[in-house]
Design an enzyme around this catalytic site. Structure first.
Site, PDB file in Angstrom:
ATOM      1  CG  HIS A   1      -4.864 103.669  98.463  1.00 19.23           C
ATOM      2  ND1 HIS A   1      -6.015 104.439  99.043  1.00 19.23           N
ATOM      3  CD2 HIS A   1      -5.104 103.479  97.235  1.00 19.23           C
ATOM      4  CE1 HIS A   1      -6.545 104.755  97.983  1.00 19.23           C
ATOM      5  NE2 HIS A   1      -6.124 103.960  96.742  1.00 19.23           N
TER       6      HIS A   1
ATOM      7  CB  SER B   1      20.899 104.955 118.798  1.00 17.57           C
ATOM      8  OG  SER B   1      20.647 104.766 120.399  1.00 17.57           O
TER       9      SER B   1
ATOM     10  CE  LYS C   1      17.155 103.044 116.524  1.00 19.92           C
ATOM     11  NZ  LYS C   1      15.785 102.905 115.655  1.00 19.92           N
TER      12      LYS C   1
ATOM     13  CD  GLU D   1      14.245 110.511 111.399  1.00 20.41           C
ATOM     14  OE1 GLU D   1      13.525 110.546 112.486  1.00 20.41           O
ATOM     15  OE2 GLU D   1      15.285 109.631 111.492  1.00 20.41           O
TER      16      GLU D   1
END
Ligand code: ARG
Length: 456
Positions: free
Chosen positions: A153, A274, A280, A287
Site C-alpha cells: 500500500h 529544467s 531540477k 518517466e
C-alpha cells in the site's frame, strides 16, 4: 503495376491509404532473404533456370546494398516493400526478374517476411532483457545487505534489502524472456509456398525454403499460413507484459529519486534539467519508460481489434499489423536498454533507506513472531499484543527498538530483554532466511546464481 486489368491510374487518395512502404521498408532485409531462398528453390526444382536464379540473387544483393547505403529510392506508388524490391530488380536484371514471383504471392511473402522480422526483433529483445537482468543481478549482489523498506500500500511494511527488491525484477524479466521464447518457437514455421491462399500448382520444395530461412518446417495449411497474425499478437502480448513490468520499476525510480523520498540517486546521465528551474534533476528516462508501456499495450489492443472478426484468408486489414508492431517492439527494446543504463548507474541512498526501513514500526511482525515463538502464543494473540505495544510506541513517538522494556512488560509481563534482538531492521532482514526470503545471505546466493546463469 497490375498489368493488363487496369485502364487508369489510382486516385492519389487510393495511393495514400494503400501504401505501406513508409513502415514496411523496415522489412527489406527479410524480404530480400526470403526472395533469395525462393529463387534458389525455384532453380533447384527446375521451375526456373539456374542462370536466372543467379541473376536474381545477384540483383537482390545489389538492392540490399543500395538500401543499406541509402541509395535506394523507395516509391509510394509501388505500395510496399515487395513491389519496390521487385520493380528495382526488373530495372537491374530485366526479364529474369519477372520469374521471381512464380509460385508466390505477396500474401505468403509478407507473412514470411514479417515472421522473420518479428523473430529477429524477439532475438534483439531477448538479448536486451538478458543485459538488463545482468545489470540488476550485479547491483543486487553489491546491495545484498542494503536494508530498505519493503512496501505494501506504498507504506513501509517490513524491512527488505535493495538487492532483494532488484532480484524481483530479474525474476519478472526471466518470465518475460520465457514468453518471448514460447512465441518464437510457435512462430518459427514457414508460410512460403502457401501463395495467395490455396498453395500452388508448381512442384516447389517448401521444406527447402523453410530450412534456408531458419524455420523448423513449412506451415501445414495454406489458408492459415496467409491469414493468421497470432504470432504478432503473441509477441505483442509478451511485450505488453514486459513493458508493464518495466513501467512499475520506472514508477518506483521516479518516486524513490524524488527529493521528498530520497531513497535513490540517479546519475546525471539519466536525468535532465529544467529550462527554468536550475535546481531540477528530472528522471525523464524513467518517466518515458513508464509512458511507453502505453504505446506497447496500445499496439496489442489495436491489432486484436484489427484481427477480430476477419474472415479467412488474407484481407488488406492485415497490412495494419506492421506500423504499431514495429513501433512497439522498437519502443520496448529502447525502454529495456534505458532501464539497464539507469540500473547500472543508480545509487541507493543507503542511510536514508535504512532509516526509512525502521519507520512505521516495520519490525512489528518480528515482535509478533517472537511472542509466538518464545512465549508459545497463538499468532493471532501475538498480533493483538503487538498492536497494543505499537500503539504505546506510537504515542511515545519512538520506534519499537527504543521502547522501554517496562512499557512492553506492562502489556505482556513475560517479555524479556531478549526481544530487542529481533527489533532492529538488520535483525529483521537477517531472519527472513526462508527460501525466497529477503535475508542478505539468500540475496547474495541468488544474485550469484543469476550472474552465473546469465554468463552462458
Ligand atoms: N503490403 C501488403 C501487406 O502488408 C502485402 C500483401 C498484399 N496482398 C494483397 N493481396 N494485396 O499486407
Amino acid at each position: 503495376m497490375w498489368g493488363g486489368r487496369f485502364g487508369s491510374k489510382p486516385d492519389p487518395l487510393m495511393e495514400e491509404i494503400n501504401a505501406s512502404i513508409d513502415f514496411d521498408r523496415h522489412l527489406y532485409r527479410q524480404d530480400i532473404a526470403a526472395s533469395k531462398a525462393h529463387a534458389a528453390m525455384l532453380a533447384k526444382t527446375g521451375i526456373i533456370t539456374a542462370q536466372d536464379a543467379k541473376r536474381i540473387a545477384h540483383g537482390l544483393d545489389t538492392i540490399l546494398s543500395e538500401i543499406e547505403t541509402g541509395k535506394f529510392k523507395f516509391k509510394r506508388a509501388l505500395e510496399d516493400i515487395h513491389m519496390n524490391v521487385e520493380s528495382r530488380l526488373d530495372e537491374l536484371i530485366g526479364s529474369a526478374a519477372g520469374r521471381l514471383h512464380t509460385a508466390r504471392s505477396r500474401n505468403d511473402q509478407v507473412a514470411t517476411d514479417f515472421r522473420l522480422w518479428v523473430r529477429d526483433a524477439i532475438d534483439r529483445i531477448d538479448a536486451a532483457l538478458a543485459a538488463y537482468q545482468r545489470a540488476l543481478a550485479q547491483k543486487a549482489l553489491t546491495h545484498a545487505a542494503t536494508v530498505m523498506p519493503g512496501f505494501t500500500h506504498l507504506q513501509a511494511a517490513q524491512p527488505v534489502t535493495f538487492g532483494h527488491h532488484l532480484l524481483a525484477y530479474v525474476e519478472m524479466a526471466a518470465r518475460d524472456r520465457g514468453r518471448f521464447a514460447d512465441a518464437r518457437a510457435r512462430l518459427n514455421e514457414s508460410p512460403l509456398g502457401a501463395a495467395a491462399l490455396a498453395g500452388t500448382s508448381f512442384p516447389i520444395d517448401r521444406s527447402m525454403t523453410a530450412k534456408a530461412l531458419g524455420f523448423t518446417r513449412p506451415m501445414a495449411n495454406s489458408l492459415d499460413a496467409v491469414a493468421d497474425r497470432d504470432f504478432v499478437l503473441e509477441t505483442l502480448a509478451a511485450s505488453a507484459i514486459a513493458a508493464v513490468h518495466l513501467s512499475r520499476f520506472a514508477e518506483e525510480i521516479v518516486i524513490w529519486s524524488s527529493s521528498r523520498v530520497g531513497l535513490l540517486h540517479l546519475s546525471d546521465a539519466f536525468t535532465t534539467g529544467s529550462s527554468i528551474m536550475p535546481q531540477k534533476r528530472n528522471p525523464d528516462a524513467a518517466e518515458l519508460v513508464r509512458a511507453r508501456s502505453g504505446r506497447i499495450v496500445g499496439a496489442l489492443t489495436s491489432l486484436l481489434m484489427v484481427m477480430k472478426g476477419l474472415p479467412l484468408a488474407y484481407q488488406k486489414d492485415m497490412q495494419e499489423d506492421k506500423e504499431g508492431t514495429i513501433d512497439a517492439l522498437g519502443a520496448l527494446a529502447l525502454s529495456i536498454s534505458a532501464m539497464t543504463g539507469m540500473v547500472r548507474d543508480m545509487k541507493p541512498e543507503v542511510a536514508r533507506m535504512k532509516a526509512a526501513a525502521g519507520e512505521g514500526f516495520a519490525t512489528a511482525t518480528d515482535l509478533a513472531d517472537w511472542l509466538t515463538r518464545m512465549l508459545n502464543m497463538p499468532f493471532r494473540e501475538a498480533h493483538r499484543v503487538t498492536g497494543k505495544i505499537v500503539a504505546k510506541a506510537s504515542a511515545a513517538g519512538v520506534s519499537l527498538d527504543k521502547l522501554p522494556l517496562e512499557t512492553m512488560q506492562a502489556i505482556e509481563p513475560r517479555i524479556t530483554k531478549a526481544v530487542f534482538n529481533v527489533l532492529t531492521v538488520d535483525a529483521s532482514v537477517k531472519s527472513r532466511a526462508v527460501y525466497g526470503g529477503a535475508a542478505p545471505k539468500n540475496v547474495r546466493a541468488q544474485a550469484q546464481a543469476w550472474l552465473k546463469k546469465l554468463k552462458t
